[in-house]
Design a protein around this motif. Sequence first.
Motif, PDB file in Angstrom:
ATOM      1  N   ALA A 246      -7.247   9.008   1.434  1.00 58.16           N
ATOM      2  CA  ALA A 246      -6.305   8.287   1.723  1.00 58.16           C
ATOM      3  C   ALA A 246      -6.175   8.074  -0.088  1.00 58.16           C
ATOM      4  O   ALA A 246      -5.048   7.850  -0.852  1.00 58.16           O
ATOM      5  N   TYR A 247      -7.075   8.427  -1.016  1.00 54.84           N
ATOM      6  CA  TYR A 247      -6.903   8.346  -2.502  1.00 54.84           C
ATOM      7  C   TYR A 247      -6.472   9.548  -3.293  1.00 54.84           C
ATOM      8  O   TYR A 247      -6.248   9.610  -4.037  1.00 54.84           O
TER       9      TYR A 247
ATOM     10  N   ALA B  33     -15.024   5.358   9.009  1.00 54.86           N
ATOM     11  CA  ALA B  33     -13.987   4.903   8.802  1.00 54.86           C
ATOM     12  C   ALA B  33     -13.300   5.391   7.183  1.00 54.86           C
ATOM     13  O   ALA B  33     -12.604   5.256   6.327  1.00 54.86           O
ATOM     14  N   TYR B  34     -14.564   4.670   6.286  1.00 48.12           N
ATOM     15  CA  TYR B  34     -14.555   4.069   5.478  1.00 48.12           C
ATOM     16  C   TYR B  34     -14.317   5.611   3.714  1.00 48.12           C
ATOM     17  O   TYR B  34     -14.123   5.344   3.723  1.00 48.12           O
TER      18      TYR B  34
ATOM     19  N   VAL C 238       1.809   5.393  -1.665  1.00 54.13           N
ATOM     20  CA  VAL C 238       1.126   3.830  -1.558  1.00 54.13           C
ATOM     21  C   VAL C 238       1.394   3.806   0.223  1.00 54.13           C
ATOM     22  O   VAL C 238      -0.248   3.774   0.973  1.00 54.13           O
ATOM     23  N   ALA C 239       2.613   4.464   0.835  1.00 52.20           N
ATOM     24  CA  ALA C 239       2.531   4.643   2.687  1.00 52.20           C
ATOM     25  C   ALA C 239       1.494   5.240   2.672  1.00 52.20           C
ATOM     26  O   ALA C 239       1.159   4.962   4.036  1.00 52.20           O
ATOM     27  N   VAL C 240       0.775   5.932   2.103  1.00 56.97           N
ATOM     28  CA  VAL C 240       0.266   7.572   3.265  1.00 56.97           C
ATOM     29  C   VAL C 240      -0.820   7.015   3.198  1.00 56.97           C
ATOM     30  O   VAL C 240      -1.560   7.000   3.912  1.00 56.97           O
ATOM     31  N   CYS C 241      -1.276   6.781   1.951  1.00 57.79           N
ATOM     32  CA  CYS C 241      -2.644   5.989   1.779  1.00 57.79           C
ATOM     33  C   CYS C 241      -3.131   4.888   2.578  1.00 57.79           C
ATOM     34  O   CYS C 241      -4.566   5.238   2.696  1.00 57.79           O
ATOM     35  N   HIS C 242      -2.142   4.184   3.117  1.00 63.11           N
ATOM     36  CA  HIS C 242      -2.337   2.734   3.557  1.00 63.11           C
ATOM     37  C   HIS C 242      -2.101   3.236   4.883  1.00 63.11           C
ATOM     38  O   HIS C 242      -3.452   2.828   5.645  1.00 63.11           O
TER      39      HIS C 242
ATOM     40  N   ALA D 108      -5.809   4.777   5.334  1.00 65.06           N
ATOM     41  CA  ALA D 108      -7.094   3.471   4.802  1.00 65.06           C
ATOM     42  C   ALA D 108      -7.253   2.916   6.205  1.00 65.06           C
ATOM     43  O   ALA D 108      -7.934   2.761   6.965  1.00 65.06           O
ATOM     44  N   GLN D 109      -5.690   2.265   5.997  1.00 65.96           N
ATOM     45  CA  GLN D 109      -5.552   1.775   7.677  1.00 65.96           C
ATOM     46  C   GLN D 109      -5.981   1.875   9.182  1.00 65.96           C
ATOM     47  O   GLN D 109      -6.962   1.199   9.545  1.00 65.96           O
TER      48      GLN D 109
END
Length: 196
Positions: A90-91, A83-84, A124-128, A131-132
């Motif tokens: 994400a970025y 997942a990393y 930020v919502a899409v990145c999170h 990523a999360q």
Amino acid sequence: MTVTARRATIFALMAALIAATRLHHFAAIPDASWAVFFIGGFYLANWQRWAFPALMVLAVAVDWFVITSQGLSFWQHYCVSPAYWCLVPAYFALWAGGGLLRRHLSASAPIAIGQLVVALVASVAVCHLLAQGSFYWISASVAEPTLAGWWKNYSVWLLPYMRVAALYVGAAAMAHVLLTRVLPKPATAARPLHAD
């Protein structure tokens, strides 16, 4: 200062901010990486082909340094799972948000502020989400993932990430206004008058 020199200065500042704050993921200095990629998309869109990968490599290099300097194996660390690598899209979501803001930014200050807020929150919502979500569903850290467990984890961590990104982006926006609108522009040489 030329456009290229300005962009190079911004890139150097973005790289320094990642290096300085990502070293301390959980320390008093919050990690500026999310804000850096958003700001990079705004200012460095024309350099995207090399600036985005260079900042990604820097982020991974800092993670490698932090993990290995603790005597741990980078590849066996809790945070480094398959997942990393989802941090790349994400970025890039943050980068794209900054780029979209740049292309559609209004000249009206109140509208521009609204556009900034919407672009940052959405990015930020899409990145999170990427990523999360990838960490929750792909890594072996969650023994029995459920939709309810994922949603709880997503919603608990979204606001802290949003707050940190907003602090850095807000500071960058204030610096932008100060440098482009408040401080006097350098005087240009007067054109000589020609006698007719």
